[in-house]
Enzyme design. Structure first.
Site, short mmCIF file in Angstrom:
data_model
loop_
_atom_site.label_atom_id
_atom_site.label_comp_id
_atom_site.label_asym_id
_atom_site.label_seq_id
_atom_site.Cartn_x
_atom_site.Cartn_y
_atom_site.Cartn_z
N ASP A 169 51.61 52.03 37.70
CA ASP A 169 51.05 51.06 38.64
C ASP A 169 51.85 51.16 39.93
O ASP A 169 53.09 51.21 39.90
CB ASP A 169 51.19 49.66 38.06
CG ASP A 169 50.07 48.73 38.47
OD1 ASP A 169 49.55 48.91 39.59
OD2 ASP A 169 49.71 47.85 37.68
N ASP A 173 47.40 49.28 43.28
CA ASP A 173 47.15 47.84 43.34
C ASP A 173 46.55 47.45 44.69
O ASP A 173 47.00 47.91 45.74
CB ASP A 173 48.49 47.11 43.13
CG ASP A 173 48.33 45.62 42.99
OD1 ASP A 173 47.79 45.18 41.96
OD2 ASP A 173 48.76 44.89 43.90
N GLU A 213 42.48 49.58 42.46
CA GLU A 213 42.04 48.19 42.29
C GLU A 213 41.46 47.75 43.62
O GLU A 213 42.15 47.77 44.64
CB GLU A 213 43.22 47.31 41.90
CG GLU A 213 42.79 45.86 41.67
CD GLU A 213 43.95 44.88 41.67
OE1 GLU A 213 43.86 43.87 40.95
OE2 GLU A 213 44.93 45.09 42.41
N HIS A 233 46.10 42.33 33.08
CA HIS A 233 47.19 41.37 33.24
C HIS A 233 46.83 40.20 34.14
O HIS A 233 47.58 39.21 34.19
CB HIS A 233 48.42 42.09 33.80
CG HIS A 233 48.18 42.66 35.16
ND1 HIS A 233 47.37 43.76 35.38
CD2 HIS A 233 48.62 42.28 36.39
CE1 HIS A 233 47.33 44.02 36.66
NE2 HIS A 233 48.07 43.15 37.31
N ASP A 234 45.71 40.27 34.85
CA ASP A 234 45.30 39.21 35.77
C ASP A 234 44.12 38.39 35.25
O ASP A 234 43.66 37.48 35.95
CB ASP A 234 44.90 39.80 37.13
CG ASP A 234 46.09 40.22 37.97
OD1 ASP A 234 47.18 39.66 37.77
OD2 ASP A 234 45.93 41.11 38.82
#
Length: 588
Positions: free
Chosen positions: A113, A221, A283, A356-357
């Site tokens: 990431d 990200d 993302e 994770h979000d």
């Protein structure tokens, strides 16, 4: 009725059909919550090393690690203070080298990431940038004076009215030089200025350094926020105010004018001419299907696939992610179907329910009570049979549920805590109401420790975990799931194997069926003269689905009930939360 005929599916070019990630499945590890190896209550790289055989048994092709770089951990590692070192919380660079080797030995790639929209305010770049207005790195970040005629540091004096994703203004006044810096997220996450070519070259050099260490790519990200909408005179525009003084900064930052230029430069400077098998995933909050086509068209050399947010925003009410409203399945089908058909000829989908979000999908779109097992399996079947690359978030393969914390003190997520503080200040919600909102929408639902076994801390740690273990771990855990051949875990194994082996699953065209049915998700996948029918019952009651006589004798490929469903007369009766895939004889 479902049609008994199908249009001939298109044929991919050899270059498109042979891309390795079209038959791959990615597994996301959130290191802080995956496995603790030293008893400090925080997961680490050596903990992941202890579980590589579990990942190999599941059958995944890629592991994506959430950030483990050196960081003050203001936003759990998404605030990076050194891109080329590992935070001591997680281990050392040598540990990462060992993990790369262990995964590669098992045929699994490693994707890191990477957050390059912003850094930590403790990054040396920012320390230099804020030191003086004439520092060589001053322009590496977004600095602006207060509005003309207004006192610096007072509400409304910010250079624009942009609001932070984490509430409050997106500008922080810095007394050192008497100017403001931009932070779309936490004030400890200042945005990098991608307009500056020196910034871009520093980022590219760092990315090449990681690829030289033999990682296999990056998940980028919020990558579509890197190009801000700058006016010709260098100023930044205001946005419509939504909450008092401030409005959403997304309107001025999403899919900015130089985004595609920057992404093509990344591809050219970092990926071009390097080894085969690399992956670049973006993302992209706020991206539309049209954006997705441009971003993932292989001829444009930008990204391999993107994470869209449309389908995980359908249950958001007017107040956002914590204001959860019932999902209308028809909206979900329309949204995912639009992305499927939109990226059919050029581009590729990243398929996900969880990360994770996001709250746990079985609690969100399924039934985490009486039908937890069945609904977790049905959701997996429906998602994995779409066209794209599926992503499995740690614990999803066990049917892990939301945490349902009973005290605000149990929450750790910065977004959740700031939301609670803001609502308390406004006096709009009492603590009981806040708990209800957070129980449904908090990112902490995905961040409770991985449930390995039924021991007191779920086998995650011998110490006190950084966030409480979900109390359901006594019945929902990897040890029990692996031992049960009919478990959610083994259903995921079968779905992953099916994607590896079946060209219809890998490449077949997608055709949505029954778009107006409020309970049934139905579609076909067609490749040549092969066709699969996918059905998912998003309800706790039996549903009769008219499929046509051609499916009466179809073979069951995979399902979530031990016995086949009742069929005949051109109908299938789906049980509560049933999901299944049928294959019929070749189309003539």
């Amino acid at each position: 009725m479902i049609s008994d005929s199908a249009e001939q599916s298109h044929v991919d070019t050899p270059e498109a059909s042979d891309v390795w990630w079209k038959s791959a499945v990615v597994y996301q590890v959130y290191p802080r919550s995956f496995q603790d190896s030293n008893g400090d209550g925080i997961g680490d790289v050596r903990g992941i090393l202890q579980r590589v055989d579990y990942l190999a048994e599941l059958g995944v092709d890629v592991v994506w690690l959430s950030p483990i770089y050196r960081s003050p951990q203001d936003d759990n590692g998404y605030d990076i203070s050194d891109y080329q070192d590992i935070d001591p919380t997680f281990g050392t660079l040598e540990d990462v080298d060992e993990l790369i080797e262990a995964l590669h030995e098992r045929g699994i790639k490693l994707v890191m990431d990477l957050v390059v929209n912003h850094t930590s305010d403790e990054h040396p770049w920012f320390a230099e940038s804020r030191s003086s207005v004439d520092n060589p790195k001053r322009d590496w970040y977004w600095w602006r004076p207060a509005r003309e005629g207004m006192e610096p540091g007072t509400p409304g004096a910010e250079p624009t009215n942009w609001g932070s994703v984490f509430s409050g203004p997106a500008w922080e006044y810095d007394e050192t030089t008497g100017e403001y810096y931009l932070h779309l997220f936490s004030r400890k996450q200042p945005d990098l200025n991608w307009e500056n070519p020196e910034v871009r070259q520093a980022v590219y050099a760092m990315m090449r350094w990681w690829l030289d260490r033999r990682i296999d790519g990056f998940r980028m990200d919020v990558i579509n926020l890197i190009s801000k909408h700058v006016r010709p005179d260098g100023s930044l525009p205001d946005v419509p105010a939504e909450d008092g003084l401030y409005g959403s900064a997304f309107a001025a930052t999403v899919n900015g004018p130089r985004l595609h230029e920057f992404l093509q430069e990344i591809h050219r400077e970092v990926y071009e001419g390097r080894r085969d098998g690399l992956l670049l995933v973006g993302e992209t909050p706020g991206a539309t299907v049209e954006d997705g086509k441009l971003l993932t068209d292989p001829a444009r050399h930008e990204l391999d696939m993107v994470f869209t947010f449309e389908h995980v925003s359908l249950d958001h009410g007017p107040a956002g992610r914590f204001d959860v409203v019932p999902l209308d399945l028809r909206d979900l089908k329309a949204t995912l179907g639009r992305w499927q058909t939109g990226l059919e000829q050029a581009g590729w989908n990243a398929l996900y329910w969880n990360n994770h979000d996001q709250p746990r999908v079985v609690s969100r779109y399924g039934d985490d009570g009486a039908y937890r097992r069945e609904s977790a399996m049905m959701l997996a079947i429906v998602l994995h049979l779409h066209r794209g690359t599926p992503y499995v978030y740690q614990g999803e393969e066990l049917g892990m549920t939301n945490a349902y914390f009973t005290s605000l003190d149990e929450y750790r997520d910065i977004e959740s805590l700031r939301f609670a503080a803001s609502e308390r200040q406004r006096g709009q919600l009492n603590d009981e109401e806040l708990l209800s909102w957070l129980a449904a929408g908090s990112r902490d639902n995905a961040r409770t420790p991985m449930q390995w076994d039924a021991t007191p801390q779920a086998g995650f740690t011998t110490g006190q975990p950084w966030i409480d273990v979900n109390p359901h771990h006594d019945t929902i855990n990897a040890a029990a799931e692996v031992a049960d051949p009919d478990s959610v875990f083994h259903l995921y194994r079968r779905l992953i194997a099916l994607r590896h082996e079946d060209p219809v699953v890998q490449r077949g065209d997608f055709h949505l069926l029954l778009p107006d049915d409020p309970h049934i998700y139905a579609f076909t996948r067609t490749w040549g003269d092969e066709q699969l029918l996918v059905l998912g019952n998003f309800s706790g009651t039996e549903q009769t689905v008219p499929v046509g006589p051609d499916w009466d004798q179809a073979a069951l490929v995979i399902g979530n009930y031990p016995a086949s469903p009742a069929t005949g007369g051109g109908q299938i009766v789906l049980r509560a939360w049933e999901g299944l895939v049928l294959r019929r004889a070749p189309i003539r």
